[in-house]
Design a protein around this motif. Sequence first.
Motif, PDB file in Angstrom:
ATOM      1  N   ARG A   1       0.861  -0.991   0.064  1.00 55.03           N
ATOM      2  CA  ARG A   1      -0.124   0.118   0.047  1.00 55.03           C
ATOM      3  C   ARG A   1       0.995   1.115  -0.066  1.00 55.03           C
TER       4      ARG A   1
ATOM      5  N   THR B   1      -9.231  -7.922  -5.067  1.00 56.16           N
ATOM      6  CA  THR B   1      -9.650  -7.636  -3.674  1.00 56.16           C
ATOM      7  C   THR B   1     -10.431  -8.824  -3.130  1.00 56.16           C
ATOM      8  N   ILE B   2     -10.219  -9.215  -1.909  1.00 57.34           N
ATOM      9  CA  ILE B   2     -11.101 -10.332  -1.342  1.00 57.34           C
ATOM     10  C   ILE B   2     -12.739  -9.726  -0.990  1.00 57.34           C
TER      11      ILE B   2
ATOM     12  N   MET C   1     -13.099 -11.149   6.897  1.00 60.46           N
ATOM     13  CA  MET C   1     -12.601 -10.010   6.627  1.00 60.46           C
ATOM     14  C   MET C   1     -13.674  -9.269   5.736  1.00 60.46           C
TER      15      MET C   1
HETATM   16  O1  F6P Z   1      -8.686  -5.338   1.293  1.00 61.02           O
HETATM   17  C1  F6P Z   1      -8.342  -6.722   2.045  1.00 61.02           C
HETATM   18  C2  F6P Z   1      -8.157  -7.051   3.111  1.00 61.02           C
HETATM   19  O2  F6P Z   1      -7.787  -8.211   3.337  1.00 61.02           O
HETATM   20  C3  F6P Z   1      -9.229  -6.481   4.059  1.00 61.02           C
HETATM   21  O3  F6P Z   1     -10.357  -7.446   4.254  1.00 61.02           O
HETATM   22  C4  F6P Z   1      -8.495  -6.166   5.412  1.00 61.02           C
HETATM   23  O4  F6P Z   1      -9.323  -5.299   6.164  1.00 61.02           O
HETATM   24  C5  F6P Z   1      -7.117  -5.719   5.113  1.00 61.02           C
HETATM   25  O5  F6P Z   1      -7.016  -5.986   3.700  1.00 61.02           O
HETATM   26  C6  F6P Z   1      -6.066  -5.994   5.818  1.00 61.02           C
HETATM   27  O6  F6P Z   1      -5.039  -5.422   5.432  1.00 61.02           O
HETATM   28  P1  F6P Z   1      -3.634  -5.393   5.911  1.00 61.02           P
HETATM   29  O7  F6P Z   1      -2.916  -6.515   5.263  1.00 61.02           O
HETATM   30  O8  F6P Z   1      -2.897  -4.124   5.541  1.00 61.02           O
HETATM   31  O9  F6P Z   1      -3.533  -5.836   7.420  1.00 61.02           O
END
Ligand code: F6P
Length: 377
Positions: A79, A133-134, A177
């Motif tokens: 990100r 994206t899931i 999630m």
């Molecule tokens: O956007 C996908 C996702 O898995 C969400 O379901 C979850 O809130 C987020 O990413 C978790 O992100 P990270 O990998 O930054 O912890």
Amino acid sequence: MSKKFGILTSGGDSPGMNAAVVSVARYAQQYGVELMGIRRGYNGLLGKSENELNDIRKLRSETVLDILDMRGTYLRTARCKEFFLDEVLDQVADDLKNKHHIDGLVIIGGDGSYRGALDLCKRGVRCVGIPGTIDNDLPYTEATLGYDTAVNVCVEAVRSIRATSRSHDRPHVVEVMGRRCGDIAMRTAIATGAEMVIVPEKKWDLRDVIKRLNEQITNGNPRATIIICENAWEDGNMADYPWREQLCGSDECVHGDTPFSTKLMAHVLKIACNAEVRSTVIGYTQRGAIPTAYDSAFAFEAGHRAVELLMNETPAKDDGFAVGVQHGRVFHTSLKDAAQKKPPRPFDEKMYHTINTLPYLPREDDLILVAARNVKK
Ligand code: F6P
């Protein structure tokens, strides 16, 4: 002059991203287009590595053929915090066009990644988004890449949880999630026969959850499953229920600023419903699974469509394309609309209501259990 495309995966990894990369690589090769794999999402475009070759590398179809079934994302992902700053975007767009001579970019990611792609479109870079994206939180498409796999992981986990819940006659709270989208939770609840679902789309009240669980127990079902979407805490009313006081003296230490969580919810329900409530957070197993046939096939078709769009279509000014699923078929639309979540998707109120109100039909065994409980009282 022959064309050159780039491809990257961005945001949370999702099952099927690798299959989409393979597809783009194969179709690009068919068109005689060179394909560059950009590593670690938009970070790879910032030229941060000591050796730039680490970030932007030629993707040969021989290399990518082996990653079709690989979990995670071969290109890595990230990100990128700086990817909204004008000076960063200007530099990246300039590098893409004049330094790397990339004619088109395929971005596989979620809504944050789409916003970044749109900013590049505004700077003259041709972009196509594939929804990776899931969470299934891009309303323009019926499905995002990885959503089906994530649901299958959750369904498998909840089936196992319900088996052990049944064995012990215990209720269970399961967190899945989805960020601010309850689709994974709803689909999992429907597919497993869960007795309750809690999602960010709907305001909810802890007292209603307690009431419903108590009703289930009284009707002979002491093994109900409650599915909750990870971020639904913000939408719940817990304030009017004295859960902190109730937990005092229990094995769960709660401070004034402790946020609510799945584990805490199980403790509160344990006390409020006098039941051995347990909890499970399914977590990152949802992202790291092997893609289902649906996700692999969608990835392959989406990759094909992305290459065709970059080869043959011109987007409207300041816009790009987004590939998705409509009426069960792969289609494409404006990236601008997709990034702005247009058209919005209505929430399935009816299904939500059905899951949360369907009465339990007790079996003979259950009635015996209820009778035994009543005698104890
Ligand atoms: O956007 C996908 C996702 O898995 C969400 O379901 C979850 O809130 C987020 O990413 C978790 O992100 P990270 O990998 O930054 O912890």
